[in-house]
Design a protein around this motif. Structure first.
Motif, mmCIF file in Angstrom:
data_model
loop_
_atom_site.group_PDB
_atom_site.id
_atom_site.type_symbol
_atom_site.label_atom_id
_atom_site.label_comp_id
_atom_site.label_asym_id
_atom_site.label_seq_id
_atom_site.Cartn_x
_atom_site.Cartn_y
_atom_site.Cartn_z
ATOM 1 N N ASN A 60 1.088 21.826 31.677
ATOM 2 C CA ASN A 60 1.784 21.554 32.950
ATOM 3 C C ASN A 60 2.511 22.663 33.617
ATOM 4 O OD1 ASN A 60 1.329 18.610 32.845
ATOM 5 N ND2 ASN A 60 2.992 18.274 31.735
ATOM 6 N N VAL A 107 -2.419 8.791 43.382
ATOM 7 C CA VAL A 107 -2.107 10.006 42.893
ATOM 8 C C VAL A 107 -1.646 11.088 43.808
ATOM 9 C CG1 VAL A 107 -4.420 10.533 42.737
ATOM 10 C CG2 VAL A 107 -2.922 11.794 41.586
ATOM 11 N N ASN A 108 -0.724 11.872 43.861
ATOM 12 C CA ASN A 108 -0.663 12.900 44.835
ATOM 13 C C ASN A 108 -1.854 13.834 45.142
ATOM 14 O OD1 ASN A 108 2.201 12.312 45.194
ATOM 15 N ND2 ASN A 108 2.565 13.744 43.462
ATOM 16 N N ARG A 160 -2.950 17.007 43.304
ATOM 17 C CA ARG A 160 -3.304 17.071 41.837
ATOM 18 C C ARG A 160 -4.864 16.702 41.738
ATOM 19 N NH1 ARG A 160 -0.519 20.407 40.052
ATOM 20 N NH2 ARG A 160 -0.823 19.963 38.026
ATOM 21 N N ASP A 176 -3.899 10.889 31.637
ATOM 22 C CA ASP A 176 -3.423 11.791 32.319
ATOM 23 C C ASP A 176 -4.887 12.494 33.467
ATOM 24 O OD1 ASP A 176 -1.223 11.671 31.394
ATOM 25 O OD2 ASP A 176 -1.096 13.760 30.456
ATOM 26 N N SER A 200 -2.812 14.218 36.588
ATOM 27 C CA SER A 200 -1.709 13.732 36.912
ATOM 28 C C SER A 200 -1.106 12.831 35.895
ATOM 29 C CB SER A 200 -1.799 13.168 38.439
ATOM 30 O OG SER A 200 -0.527 12.577 38.643
#
Length: 323
Positions: A265, A99-100, A103, A62, A88
């Motif tokens: 989250n 990855v976005n 994030r 993550d 993420s």
């Protein structure tokens, strides 16, 4: 093509395989980052086991830290060459990841890639636990289970910096020394002692304001016996197995207690919240009040062995993989 730790079926550490995968070009709002260090966390075990559901196959991990190598359309927050850390789900155990951009957290030069990967998920967890779920202040008494673990060591230091009296539980004398050094005023060897009885003795029956429990099944419901009336039980992990369904009347009979099961989250759902929490974490680490204990840096090929060590509670501090 880049190397990555892939899971095609859930199960034990043996299901983790090193494979070559292709990272697609970044789409709108996305970036490709080259990972220099990847954090290893117990949540990775949960996904690998299938305790947390995920679409197969997937790349574990993550959190990671590295540099941006390509940006997609619409990305203005970072550019190629920026030092960043990413929070993420999936993609961390790899040489590179997609990855976005929302994030990502920009890293100051004072924070190394290894430190960033070691501290991000665990440090942000400590941030919301201490600063949001229960706002720890001077004079509070806090009980921290697994006080020598990756999250535990950060919690001990940060809680002490906030003025709390810290009580920690650990499994060995070696871990007791680490927890003491991190700020635990009292350390309980839970395998040899009744930790609830010791908490009562240490606090002279006044008990604790909050219990932070990342262990789960093995420490419940005894954790409730460590709380003062209207105290808060915070279950944020389950390294020994999940807490089973319980009679909610236990909270009433022990003094109108509160109980919560928060998750990172939820607290870091928005980019704004994530960056605000990260800024708080980076500030406390940069101040020297919290030092990130690196339990070891290992090549990707050691991922399965690290999972075995985590599950057997043989690790201390934070572990990272180096692609």
């Amino acid at each position: 093509m880049v190397k990555a730790v892939r899971v095609h079926e859930t199960g034990g550490p043996e299901v983790m395989r090193i494979e070559d995968i292709e990272i697609p070009p970044p789409g709108r709002g996305e970036v490709v980052m080259r990972n220099h260090a990847c954090g290893v966390n117990f949540i990775d075990v949960y996904y690998r086991e299938g305790r947390y559901k995920a679409q197969l196959p997937f790349t574990l991990g993550d959190e990671s830290a590295g540099e941006v190598v390509a940006v997609g359309k619409g990305v203005k927050s970072v550019k190629a060459g920026d030092r960043v850390a990413a929070l993420s789900t999936f993609g961390g155990y790899a040489e590179a990841r997609l990855v976005n951009a929302d994030r990502l957290i920009k890293l100051p030069k004072s924070i190394s890639y290894e430190t960033a990967a070691a501290m991000l998920l665990k440090g942000l967890t400590a941030q919301y636990l201490l600063r949001q779920t229960f706002k720890v202040k001077k004079g509070h008494r806090v009980l921290i289970h697994a006080a020598a673990g990756g999250v535990g060591l950060i919690l001990c230091q940060w809680a002490k910096a906030l003025g709390a009296q810290v009580i920690g539980t650990v499994g060995t004398l070696e871990k007791a020394a680490l927890a003491k050094k991190a700020g635990a005023k009292h350390v309980i060897l839970y395998r040899n002692e009744d930790f609830a009885a010791r908490v009562k003795e240490i606090t002279k029956d006044e008990l604790c304001d909050v219990v932070y429990d990342g262990v789960g099944k093995a420490t419940f419901p005894a954790s409730l016996d460590c709380l003062r009336p209207r105290g808060l039980f915070v279950s944020f992990g389950s390294s020994s197995g999940p807490v089973d369904a319980f009679d909610i009347g236990l909270l009433a009979s022990r003094g109108s207690l509160y109980a919560t099961r928060p998750s990172l989250n939820t607290y870091a759902a928005s980019s704004e919240a994530l960056n605000k929490m990260a800024a708080d974490l980076i500030d406390i680490v940069s101040s020297g009040k919290v030092e990130i204990a690196l339990g070891g840096a290992f090549p990707l090929e050691e991922a399965a062995n690290l999972h075995r060590a985590l599950e057997n509670r043989e690790t201390t501090g934070s572990l990272v993989l180096i692609p």
